[in-house]
Design a protein around this motif. Structure first.
Motif, short mmCIF file in Angstrom:
data_model
loop_
_atom_site.label_atom_id
_atom_site.label_comp_id
_atom_site.label_asym_id
_atom_site.label_seq_id
_atom_site.Cartn_x
_atom_site.Cartn_y
_atom_site.Cartn_z
N ASP A 353 15.41 -11.59 16.29
CA ASP A 353 14.04 -11.92 16.67
C ASP A 353 13.22 -10.68 16.96
O ASP A 353 12.15 -10.77 17.58
CB ASP A 353 14.05 -12.82 17.91
CG ASP A 353 14.17 -14.30 17.57
OD1 ASP A 353 14.22 -14.63 16.36
OD2 ASP A 353 14.22 -15.12 18.50
N GLY A 402 7.16 -20.77 14.58
CA GLY A 402 8.05 -21.11 15.68
C GLY A 402 9.50 -20.73 15.50
O GLY A 402 10.38 -21.27 16.18
N GLY A 405 13.34 -17.65 18.85
CA GLY A 405 14.12 -18.43 19.80
C GLY A 405 15.10 -19.38 19.16
O GLY A 405 16.00 -19.90 19.83
N SER A 406 14.94 -19.64 17.85
CA SER A 406 15.92 -20.48 17.15
C SER A 406 17.22 -19.71 16.97
O SER A 406 17.24 -18.48 17.04
CB SER A 406 15.37 -20.95 15.81
OG SER A 406 15.13 -19.85 14.95
N GLU A 407 18.30 -20.43 16.73
CA GLU A 407 19.62 -19.80 16.66
C GLU A 407 20.28 -20.07 15.33
O GLU A 407 20.09 -21.11 14.70
CB GLU A 407 20.50 -20.29 17.81
CG GLU A 407 19.94 -19.91 19.17
CD GLU A 407 20.84 -20.31 20.33
OE1 GLU A 407 22.00 -20.75 20.08
OE2 GLU A 407 20.40 -20.18 21.49
N ARG A 636 18.60 -21.51 10.64
CA ARG A 636 18.30 -21.32 12.06
C ARG A 636 17.68 -22.61 12.59
O ARG A 636 16.84 -23.22 11.94
CB ARG A 636 17.34 -20.15 12.25
CG ARG A 636 17.96 -18.79 11.96
CD ARG A 636 17.02 -17.64 12.30
NE ARG A 636 16.64 -17.63 13.70
CZ ARG A 636 16.09 -16.58 14.33
NH1 ARG A 636 15.87 -15.45 13.66
NH2 ARG A 636 15.74 -16.65 15.60
N ARG A 637 18.12 -23.01 13.80
CA ARG A 637 17.63 -24.25 14.39
C ARG A 637 17.06 -24.01 15.79
O ARG A 637 17.60 -23.20 16.55
CB ARG A 637 18.76 -25.28 14.50
CG ARG A 637 19.14 -25.95 13.20
CD ARG A 637 20.11 -27.10 13.45
NE ARG A 637 20.33 -27.91 12.26
CZ ARG A 637 21.28 -27.67 11.37
NH1 ARG A 637 22.09 -26.63 11.54
NH2 ARG A 637 21.42 -28.44 10.31
N THR A 638 16.01 -24.75 16.11
CA THR A 638 15.47 -24.71 17.46
C THR A 638 16.10 -25.82 18.29
O THR A 638 16.72 -26.76 17.76
CB THR A 638 13.94 -24.92 17.45
OG1 THR A 638 13.65 -26.25 16.99
CG2 THR A 638 13.26 -23.91 16.52
N LYS A 690 10.71 -24.62 6.35
CA LYS A 690 10.74 -25.24 7.67
C LYS A 690 10.67 -26.75 7.51
O LYS A 690 9.89 -27.27 6.71
CB LYS A 690 9.55 -24.76 8.51
CG LYS A 690 9.39 -25.44 9.87
CD LYS A 690 8.14 -24.95 10.58
CE LYS A 690 7.93 -25.67 11.91
NZ LYS A 690 6.70 -25.21 12.60
#
Length: 693
Positions: A353, A402, A405-407, A636-638, A690
């Protein structure tokens, strides 16, 4: 795993503090004051929102002993902050001022030959020097007192690349500290003697005061490998202790801002045990410089896979990488068109990030004058700066979407890495001097990518029990506890793949008896259902001898073959050595790769070296799902169910990806294909989409 500091990410100066951090090292002290306003104008043009400041500025902050000059730093921080650019403020201790070395030459490191390491470069100081520590911690406290309440300083950057120039110090201070370290570890001297095997070559010591550092011992002398391994551990621990002392000196005064230091992880370097270091930072950071040649992207992904594991899946920080060529390698290749953007976004695709470079403005003089930067010698009207601006726009787009912060979604396969095994493979006392654990991790990672399967790279010391498959390539050293964990993983239903030079020694550098691999008091052999008696080592040095041996499944081994003389009745032979070369070495029909049921799982033994292409061929036989795609896909997911899919082309030719579902956020060097949901990825491309799940 030891307890870790809570994850804390540095805020930006945006309205909500969020977004991908973008910028680089800023060294205004190399330039006249008149350059600062121009720098900030161009930073804003490039969408820079953060800089690392004062990393090498000790002599500017304290030009003479006890004389601190903060006014210039105040002005720079204020101008940056008012422009919306956050500051990651360094402790400034990486490079000490000359006046300190002149007054206290006793702080200079000593090399293994007894020579003083002279000042003039970075980190020309002893980690164990009480004199240097006193000066360094005083500077840390002064900085903390000055900037603890500054709203533009949002993070602390401790030191810089700890271990770069003082990883190995043989000074009297180091000797004293090493003796204390050994006493703390072993408790009594006979335990140390047993651990080091001092009965060999009359090395018995009667007291900790007789313990020596592994200094130079003669032209072809071989260092006691157990002593050398402990010296490696000691060097790591001494630098970690110094980092913590600097961090804590600032934290006593300014506890509320996050701390980090930049690791050095790429697959040509991993000098510290970062599995330990990661627990002592508030957010994990790395300096990554690309590997020249066709492995460029694969090497980046492999290094990033380890970084994501060190961060425990939390976002991590690229503190340094390069816009193009560096100046410190034997071959300093530049980046091709598209690689500046592709590399940066590949880091994002792997969980980063923050995207930062060394450095903002390319130096006009000094050792790194020819190291590329965000603002090159050619200035604003240049390809590199236009690329930097283009990247800034792309990162803003991703921030707005956005992604911050996603992983990163985990793989079901983990390649295990051990810094201690990497140190051990450097020993000059092994059957082959060509072993390299970290490079074997890279080769397995690339072989799996060739088969269309992306693995994670996980420290051996961490928890990998939830994976489906674990791979241990040249994990030379395994403790009894390590072997028990591996056996329990297989018992519970996991697949374990053990490499040819894995588990040869234990954590004291003692060879396990009863046959190879001997780690775990024979438990590793029992799990695999095999026993090997000798190592067959090949190489060009042996004239008129076979330099490679074929296997029955078409694979070729060129370095190391284990002479397996026993297999259990329920061990299946996947491949054996064959051909005239195998017969010449008396290995014809000897098992090379085996599979053995163990509990609810499977233990696979790869008893010889393989290149990445051979690894790719074997993936299916190992029960790992594979395809022939040349694109890498990460997710990557939030926390609230938003998914970002990232696709990277590993090839020099266009690659199609199909069944793409989601809105394209970034479509760099790629376009729509002939069918719905198809994209064609050109060379050095990346696609990020996305969608809400």
């Amino acid at each position: 795993m030891a307890a870790r500091r809570p994850f804390q990410w540095p805020a930006l100066l945006t309205s909500d503090g969020r977004g991908i951090a973008y910028g680089g090292d800023y060294n205004p002290d190399q330039w006249p004051d008149s350059a600062i306003d121009e720098d900030i104008r161009l930073m804003r043009l490039a969408h820079v929102n953060t800089v690392a400041l004062a990393i090498f500025s000790w002599d500017k902050i304290e030009p003479r002993e006890g004389e601190f000059t903060f006014d210039w730093l105040d002005r720079v921080i204020a101008k940056l902050g008012k422009a919306g650019i956050a500051v990651d403020l360094a402790s400034a201790t990486a490079s000490a001022p000359i006046w300190l070395y002149v007054k206290h030459p006793e702080v200079l490191p000593i090399d293994k030959y007894g020579h003083t390491v002279n000042p003039g470069s970075r980190q020309s100081w002893q980690p164990t020097s009480p004199v240097f520590r006193e000066y360094a911690l005083r500077l840390c406290r002064k900085l903390a007192e000055r900037y603890k309440d500054n709203p533009y300083v949002t993070a602390w950057h401790m030191g810089n690349e700890y271990g770069w120039n003082n990883r190995y110090d043989y000074s009297d201070n180091a000797l004293k500290a090493f003796r204390s370290w050994c006493k703390k570890k072993y408790g009594d001297i006979e335990t140390l003697n047993a651990a080091w095997g001092t009965a060999f070559w009359s090395q018995h010591v009667n007291d900790f005061s007789e313990v020596l550092l592994p200094r130079h011992m003669g032209g072809d002398a071989m260092v006691n490998p157990a002593q050398q391994l402990d010296y490696e551990r000691f060097g790591n621990d001494m630098l970690l202790d110094f980092y913590k002392a600097e961090r804590d000196a600032i934290a006593e005064i300014c506890p509320d801002k996050p701390f980090t230091t930049n690791f050095m992880v790429s697959t040509d370097q991993c000098c510290m045990d970062y599995a330990q270091w990661a627990g002592e930072v508030d957010f994990v950071s790395n300096d990554h410089y690309f590997h020249e040649g066709e492995s460029h992207l694969d090497e980046l992904l492999c290094s990033d896979a380890l970084m994501d594991s060190l961060a425990l899946g939390k976002p991590w920080y690229v503190m340094e990488h390069s816009t193009s060529a560096v100046q410190w390698k034997p071959l300093n290749t530049r980046k091709r068109h598209g690689e500046l953007m592709r590399d940066a976004l590949a880091h994002v695709a792997m969980g980063a990030d923050a995207i930062n470079f060394f450095q903002w403005r390319q130096s006009a003089s000094g050792a790194e004058a020819f190291h590329s930067a965000m603002l090159p010698h050619a200035g604003e009207d240049s390809k590199i700066f236009r690329g930097v601006c283009e990247l800034g726009e792309a990162l803003q787009t991703l921030s707005a979407a956005g992604i911050q912060g996603s992983e990163l979604e985990r793989s079901d396969t983990a390649i295990l890495f051990s810094a201690e095994s990497e140190w051990a493979t450097r020993s000059q006392t092994l059957p082959s001097m060509k072993l390299n654990h970290w490079h074997d991790v890279r080769d397995w990672y690339r072989g799996l990518l060739d088969a269309g399967h992306r693995a994670d790279v996980v420290p051996l010391a961490y928890d990998w029990s939830d994976y489906r498959t674990i791979i241990l390539p040249t994990v030379l050293m395994l403790s009894d506890n390590d072997v028990q964990r591996i056996a329990a993983f297989a018992q519970a239903g996991g697949t374990v793949i053990i490499g040819y030079a894995t588990g040869i020694i234990d954590d004291l550098f003692h060879v396990g008896l009863g046959g190879y691999p001997g780690a775990g008091q024979g438990l590793l052999r029992d799990m695999l259902g095999i026993r090997s008696e000798e190592f067959n080592i090949l190489g060009d040095e042996a004239e008129d001898e076979p330099h490679e041996i074929r296997l029955t499944n078409g694979i070729t081994s060129r370095l190391w073959q284990n002479d397996v003389t026993f297999i259990a009745t329920d061990t299946a032979v996947v491949a054996a050595y064959t051909g005239t070369e195998a017969a010449d070495w008396e290995l014809d029909a000897v098992p090379a790769i085996t599979s053995h049921p163990y509990g609810k799982g499977t233990a696979i033994y790869v008893g010889c070296d393989m290149d990445r292409h051979d690894i790719a061929l074997l993936v299916g036989a190992f029960g790992i799902e594979a395809d022939d795609s040349r694109a890498v896909h990460t997710i990557r997911r939030t926390a609230d169910g938003v998914r970002f899919d990232c696709y990277l082309n590993r090839d020099t030719q266009p690659v199609s990806v199909t069944d793409i579902d989601g809105d394209p956020i970034i479509a760099y060097r790629c376009g729509n294909g002939s069918t719905h949901g198809e994209y064609v990825l050109q060379r050095n491309s990346i696609l990020i989409t996305k969608r809400v799940e």
